[in-house]
Design an enzyme around this catalytic site. Structure first.
Site, mmCIF file in Angstrom:
data_model
loop_
_atom_site.group_PDB
_atom_site.id
_atom_site.type_symbol
_atom_site.label_atom_id
_atom_site.label_comp_id
_atom_site.label_asym_id
_atom_site.label_seq_id
_atom_site.Cartn_x
_atom_site.Cartn_y
_atom_site.Cartn_z
ATOM 1 C CG ASP A 119 5.500 51.787 16.209
ATOM 2 O OD1 ASP A 119 5.780 50.660 16.650
ATOM 3 O OD2 ASP A 119 6.308 52.499 15.591
ATOM 4 C CG ASP A 184 10.416 46.504 17.909
ATOM 5 O OD1 ASP A 184 11.102 45.559 17.472
ATOM 6 O OD2 ASP A 184 10.898 47.614 18.154
HETATM 7 N N1 GLY Z 1 9.932 49.940 18.977
HETATM 8 C C1 GLY Z 1 11.108 50.675 18.746
HETATM 9 C C2 GLY Z 1 12.148 50.449 19.766
HETATM 10 O O1 GLY Z 1 12.025 49.585 20.613
HETATM 11 O O2 GLY Z 1 13.136 51.160 19.736
#
Ligand code: GLY
Length: 435
Positions: A119, A184
């Protein structure tokens, strides 16, 4: 970002065609953007006014009692609050918000070394990425370059993709595969492209393209939807299986995952000029826009299949527990921002469709059905987002990332109304305002 010459010419033609709204309509749309950006700034002044205490510093959401939830800087959402402050400070020419943006961005600095998951792209590009774009200070670019190198530590050449999580015990408690990649992750590639450009390090670019290709091959389904999670064999990179973590079923389409895919492939096309990524972005966008379960206001349910008559969930699903009709404003906001960019690369009627869909989403989100009342919603801008229904987390709440992509989309909308390209190098200060 370096746009190739053909891509620049394509965008110039598309921009000329796109924003052919009559002048009166353009004026009223600029006023729509101005009002929403002014409202958002007032809300974020409220949020920024309460000084953070302890380790949970970044405003993130509201809890069940409507108290402010803050998260520590290592949370995946930590960059969105400073990111929104940057965008609002720039648009509104607001010195106090600018100072807050800088202060909150500085808190993110240690995260340039964070290796806990993938992330770091979200975290650093929203905070330092906007700082570098809008008001760079010495050392800001170096932070991003370090962050990009940190992210590459999660890349394995044998697999050809960045590992999202170290290990993941899936929601049904069965899978414990060791190389999970989630859709993601496409969003984090922008950090690599940025750092490749400023450092001239082509390995960063190679990693980003490899990850995007692997995702295109295995994560995007033939109909333009996507798996939330894909597991690979770490020994040889073979696809093991696709699952969900935050969606309704393994074979369903989690709405925010779809939004990450549309945005991610659009961004990878911007950075590479490779047609296959544009095709992927358009296929995923068409899935969203044409889906029979997309409500008329164009804000999706939290999963495209959770509420679709006739959908047969795959063997592993949350079917008994989580068929609910919650909407997800965060998925809509991210999609609107992505579609505005995509509308500058697509051609003709398709470009207009993407532009109009984005416009419709923005007007829906800005309506009282989604936008907070003045001073309400704990200071956040949008209501009705969903974190993870299967985990019982953050259901029908404001979320910092819904606000971020809403504000980003408004900025992009303003730029396109002014026939300005969205990406012209680093500085797009205030070009989204009416002129
Ligand atoms: N990247 C985590 C979410 O979209 O919840």
């Amino acid at each position: 970002m370096t746009l190739t010459l053909p891509l620049r010419l394509l965008i110039a033609t598309a921009l000329a065609a796109l924003t052919s709204l009559p002048t009166t309509a353009q004026t009223s749309e600029h006023s729509f953007i101005d009002k929403n950006m002014a409202f958002a700034a007032r809300q974020y002044h409220r949020l920024a006014a309460v000084p953070p205490e302890g380790r949970a510093v970044m405003p993130h959401s509201l809890d069940a009692k409507r108290n402010l939830v803050r998260v520590p800087v290592r949370a995946w959402t930590a960059g969105f609050f400073p990111g929104t402050l940057w965008l609002l400070a720039d648009y509104n020419d607001d010195k106090a918000l600018l100072d807050s943006a800088r202060a909150y961005t500085r808190l993110m600095k240690p995260m340039q070394h964070y290796t806990g998951n993938h992330d770091i792209g979200f975290m650093m590009m929203c905070s330092y990425g906007n700082a570098v774009r809008l008001a760079p200070q010495p050392g800001d670019t170096a932070v991003l370059a370090t962050a990009a190198r940190t992210l590459t530590r999660r890349f394995d050449e044998k697999v050809g993709a960045i590992k999202s999580w170290d290990s993941f015990r899936s929601w049904h408690g069965v899978s414990t595969y060791t190389y999970p990649v989630i859709i993601d992750n496409m969003m984090n590639l922008e950090l690599l492209f940025f750092a490749a450009q400023v450092s001239g390090n082509d390995t960063l670019r190679h990693i980003a393209v490899s990850h995007a290709d692997k995702t295109l091959r295995w994560q995007v389904r033939p109909d333009g939807s996507c798996f939330h999670v894909v597991y690979y064999n770490p020994e040889n990179g073979a696809f093991i299986k696709g699952e969900t973590a935050q969606g309704y079923a393994d074979n369903s389409t989690w709405s925010r995952g779809q939004a990450w895919g549309i945005y991610g492939f659009t961004m990878v096309y911007r950075e590479t000029g490779e047609r296959r990524f544009l095709d992927a972005a358009m296929k995923m966008a068409d899935f969203y826009a044409n889906h029979p379960a997309l409500p008329a206001d164009k804000v999706p349910y939290w999963d495209f299949d959770a509420y679709r008559p006739g959908f047969v969930p795959g063997r592993r699903s949350h079917a008994r527990d989580v068929v609910t009709n919650y909407r997800d404003a965060s998925a809509a906001a991210c999609t609107a921002s992505a579609l505005l960019e995509l509308s500058t690369y697509a051609q003709g009627e398709r470009a207009e469709r993407y532009f109009e869909t984005a416009r419709a989403i923005l007007h829906t989100l800005a309506s009282p059905a989604y936008r907070a009342a003045e001073g309400g919603n704990g200071g956040f801008i949008l209501r009705h987002s969903v974190g993870s229904i299967p985990h019982g987390n953050e259901i029908d709440v404001p979320l910092s990332y819904a606000d971020y992509y809403f504000v980003e989309a408004l900025c992009r909308y303003g730029l396109l109304l002014n026939k300005r390209p969205l990406f012209v190098g680093r500085n797009v200060k205030q070009a989204s305002k009416a002129r």
